[in-house]
Write a protein that holds these residues in place. Structure first.
Motif, PDB file in Angstrom:
ATOM      1  N   ALA A 122       0.830  -1.204   0.000  1.00  0.00           N
ATOM      2  CA  ALA A 122       0.000   0.000   0.000  1.00  0.00           C
ATOM      3  C   ALA A 122       0.861   1.248   0.000  1.00  0.00           C
ATOM      4  O   ALA A 122       0.544   2.235  -0.669  1.00  0.00           O
ATOM      5  CB  ALA A 122      -0.921   0.000   1.216  1.00  0.00           C
ATOM      6  N   ALA A 123       1.976   1.204   0.748  1.00  0.00           N
ATOM      7  CA  ALA A 123       2.871   2.360   0.814  1.00  0.00           C
ATOM      8  C   ALA A 123       4.147   1.974   1.545  1.00  0.00           C
ATOM      9  O   ALA A 123       4.172   1.033   2.346  1.00  0.00           O
ATOM     10  CB  ALA A 123       2.202   3.533   1.533  1.00  0.00           C
ATOM     11  N   ALA A 124       5.195   2.730   1.257  1.00  0.00           N
ATOM     12  CA  ALA A 124       6.423   2.712   2.055  1.00  0.00           C
ATOM     13  C   ALA A 124       6.508   4.062   2.741  1.00  0.00           C
ATOM     14  O   ALA A 124       6.280   5.102   2.111  1.00  0.00           O
ATOM     15  CB  ALA A 124       7.638   2.481   1.162  1.00  0.00           C
ATOM     16  N   ILE A 125       6.824   4.062   4.046  1.00  0.00           N
ATOM     17  CA  ILE A 125       6.753   5.316   4.797  1.00  0.00           C
ATOM     18  C   ILE A 125       7.969   5.502   5.695  1.00  0.00           C
ATOM     19  O   ILE A 125       8.600   4.539   6.133  1.00  0.00           O
ATOM     20  CB  ILE A 125       5.457   5.404   5.635  1.00  0.00           C
ATOM     21  CG1 ILE A 125       5.507   4.429   6.821  1.00  0.00           C
ATOM     22  CG2 ILE A 125       4.227   5.128   4.780  1.00  0.00           C
ATOM     23  CD1 ILE A 125       4.336   4.611   7.786  1.00  0.00           C
ATOM     24  N   MET A 126       8.292   6.761   5.956  1.00  0.00           N
ATOM     25  CA  MET A 126       9.314   7.156   6.927  1.00  0.00           C
ATOM     26  C   MET A 126       9.239   8.673   7.070  1.00  0.00           C
ATOM     27  O   MET A 126       8.468   9.338   6.370  1.00  0.00           O
ATOM     28  CB  MET A 126      10.716   6.738   6.478  1.00  0.00           C
ATOM     29  CG  MET A 126      11.177   7.367   5.175  1.00  0.00           C
ATOM     30  SD  MET A 126      12.942   7.150   4.857  1.00  0.00           S
ATOM     31  CE  MET A 126      13.635   8.263   6.095  1.00  0.00           C
ATOM     32  N   ALA A 127      10.031   9.226   7.967  1.00  0.00           N
ATOM     33  CA  ALA A 127      10.073  10.680   8.132  1.00  0.00           C
ATOM     34  C   ALA A 127      11.465  11.093   8.583  1.00  0.00           C
ATOM     35  O   ALA A 127      12.222  10.286   9.135  1.00  0.00           O
ATOM     36  CB  ALA A 127       9.027  11.141   9.141  1.00  0.00           C
ATOM     37  N   HIS A 128      11.795  12.351   8.340  1.00  0.00           N
ATOM     38  CA  HIS A 128      13.140  12.868   8.589  1.00  0.00           C
ATOM     39  C   HIS A 128      13.064  14.098   9.494  1.00  0.00           C
ATOM     40  O   HIS A 128      12.195  14.953   9.318  1.00  0.00           O
ATOM     41  CB  HIS A 128      13.795  13.258   7.261  1.00  0.00           C
ATOM     42  CG  HIS A 128      15.287  13.235   7.281  1.00  0.00           C
ATOM     43  ND1 HIS A 128      16.030  14.043   8.103  1.00  0.00           N
ATOM     44  CD2 HIS A 128      16.181  12.497   6.576  1.00  0.00           C
ATOM     45  CE1 HIS A 128      17.324  13.810   7.899  1.00  0.00           C
ATOM     46  NE2 HIS A 128      17.441  12.872   6.974  1.00  0.00           N
ATOM     47  N   PRO A 129      13.984  14.231  10.451  1.00  0.00           N
ATOM     48  CA  PRO A 129      14.028  15.458  11.245  1.00  0.00           C
ATOM     49  C   PRO A 129      14.675  16.600  10.463  1.00  0.00           C
ATOM     50  O   PRO A 129      15.593  16.392   9.667  1.00  0.00           O
ATOM     51  CB  PRO A 129      14.897  15.066  12.444  1.00  0.00           C
ATOM     52  CG  PRO A 129      15.836  14.033  11.893  1.00  0.00           C
ATOM     53  CD  PRO A 129      15.021  13.260  10.891  1.00  0.00           C
ATOM     54  N   LEU A 130      14.182  17.803  10.698  1.00  0.00           N
ATOM     55  CA  LEU A 130      14.788  19.028  10.184  1.00  0.00           C
ATOM     56  C   LEU A 130      14.822  20.047  11.313  1.00  0.00           C
ATOM     57  O   LEU A 130      14.130  19.907  12.325  1.00  0.00           O
ATOM     58  CB  LEU A 130      13.985  19.590   9.009  1.00  0.00           C
ATOM     59  CG  LEU A 130      13.890  18.765   7.722  1.00  0.00           C
ATOM     60  CD1 LEU A 130      12.997  19.477   6.709  1.00  0.00           C
ATOM     61  CD2 LEU A 130      15.261  18.507   7.129  1.00  0.00           C
ATOM     62  N   ALA A 131      15.630  21.066  11.152  1.00  0.00           N
ATOM     63  CA  ALA A 131      15.689  22.131  12.160  1.00  0.00           C
ATOM     64  C   ALA A 131      14.354  22.862  12.220  1.00  0.00           C
ATOM     65  O   ALA A 131      13.755  23.173  11.175  1.00  0.00           O
ATOM     66  CB  ALA A 131      16.812  23.104  11.821  1.00  0.00           C
TER      67      ALA A 131
END
Length: 416
Positions: free
Chosen positions: A164-173
């Motif tokens: 259905a999906a591949a997901i992740m997230a990244h930190p930013l300032a």
């Protein structure tokens, strides 16, 4: 507990209970997640050398009751764990490599934290409620230039028809986010072409008989300067940057060999290929001018990150329930690159961004960003994002319409 078939409709009040239960599961594991975060942060490892990280994450998963497959898809520092059966599959990607000399100035320890929190939260609900669907946590090594996800794509990690999906997230300032927002769902990254260039000449004594030499360092310097002048004619959203990895051995010996590493970036893969051809002309000109031979060694190509509107809108809507106001999409590309971009060309994908407090002027890949990435406030931000991705995972497994909308949006993007 509910027992459902993949064709069954799940009432919204039931789904909301699932979402709340995922939060409880993440909160219950917070102490373990903080210890995991600190362990990864304090032991930075370069791409394809993340042996400590893989062992630490695997032990964490095993402690929480999940069987781990190491060396997943033939990559020595990859791993995966999966739970569930039938239905759709959501792949939660984990990053854990660091940068040379400046450690987790990339913030990948926080990616580990948010992705592991998302997996725990959604997996506990799937275990207890027995609805159809699968969740896979996938270790993706060497994002910092090594193209771990590109190798995983080539090995078939994203070939399952039920994804259905591949997901992740990244930190930013935090100071990089639009005022009034607590995160960004649709983060756009640009395409990147990575490669090495070798120049080969002929050694000679630099003082005694320099006329007998063919200077490979002159070729590298000339190429570097040629590309610097090319930047005057580049578009504002394009980037070219490089380093000289090997510039010779001694000042009194004309260098017979030099090696450089370059990145050519542009908002789309097609445009990056056009820019790459212009850059390569500088290498050819330098070789002709100095009499050197040259060789280009291709590296992994990171395609631009394609934003899936359906998935981003769902993430933003659910994050409101925990007090987080998320910007659905930013049409301005962040002028950096990720191998998750290549995944977004393969399957519907989500690559959000969450803010961590930093000093002004400190952002990703700044040496001090590593210190900020290890703070308690950064951990709390990763946990909030993890809760959002857990909710997104549950939505994707329980809402066929969302899966259809995400696939429709993906197909439209691919056809552009």
């Amino acid at each position: 507990m509910v027992h459902l078939k993949s064709s069954d409709h799940i009432a919204e009040d039931t789904v909301k209970r699932f979402l709340n239960n995922s939060h409880d599961a993440i909160d219950a594991a917070d102490q373990d997640l903080r210890a995991l975060n600190k362990a990864i942060h304090d032991n930075p490892e370069l791409g394809y050398q993340e042996f400590y990280a893989v062992e630490t994450i695997s032990s964490f998963l095993q402690k929480h009751g999940y069987a781990v497959t190491k060396q997943a898809y033939g990559l020595e520092t990859s791993f995966m764990a999966e739970i569930g059966s039938g239905g759709s599959l959501v792949i939660i990607c984990v990053e854990y490599d660091a940068l040379p000399d400046i450690g987790h100035a990339c913030g990948h320890n926080l990616i580990t934290t948010s992705s592991m929190a998302a997996f725990l939260g959604a997996a506990k609900v799937l275990q207890s409620e027995s609805f159809p669907g699968r969740i896979r946590i996938l270790g993706t090594p060497a994002e910092e230039g090594g193209g771990g996800k590109v190798k995983l794509i080539e090995a078939g990690a994203f070939d399952d028809e039920d994804i259905a999906a591949a997901i992740m997230a990244h930190p930013l300032a935090a100071h990089q986010f639009a005022e009034g927002y607590d995160g960004l769902a649709g983060l756009k990254f640009i395409a990147s072409q990575k490669f090495e260039v070798e120049f080969r000449g002929r050694s000679a004594h630099a003082a005694g008989e320099p006329w007998n030499g063919v200077n490979a360092l002159d070729a590298a310097v000339m190429a570097y300067n040629g590309i610097s002048m090319l930047r005057q004619q580049m578009r504002p959203d394009e980037r070219v940057h490089g380093v000289i990895n090997d510039g010779g051995t001694a000042p009194n010996v004309i260098a017979n060999y030099t090696r450089m590493t370059w990145l050519v970036r542009s908002p789309s893969t097609k445009r990056s290929e056009t820019l790459l051809k212009k850059v390569q002309q500088s290498f050819n000109a330098a070789a002709l001018s100095t009499g050197c031979e040259y060789n280009i060694i291709p590296g992994p190509t990171y395609e631009d990150l394609r934003v899936n509107d359906a998935i981003c809108q769902q993430y933003a809507a659910d994050m409101l329930s925990i007090g987080q106001k998320i910007l659905v999409k930013d049409d301005n590309s962040y002028t950096a690159s990720t191998d998750m971009g290549s995944v977004s060309y393969k399957v519907p994908s989500f690559h959000g961004a969450f803010p961590i407090p930093t000093d002004l002027g400190v952002s990703l890949h700044h040496p001090r960003f590593a210190d900020h990435a290890g703070s308690d406030s950064a951990h709390e931000a990763a946990i909030k994002c993890g809760k959002g991705m857990a909710m997104l995972t549950i939505r994707l497994l329980t809402n066929p319409r969302l899966v259809e909308a995400a696939r429709k949006n993906f197909n439209e993007l691919v056809e552009v």
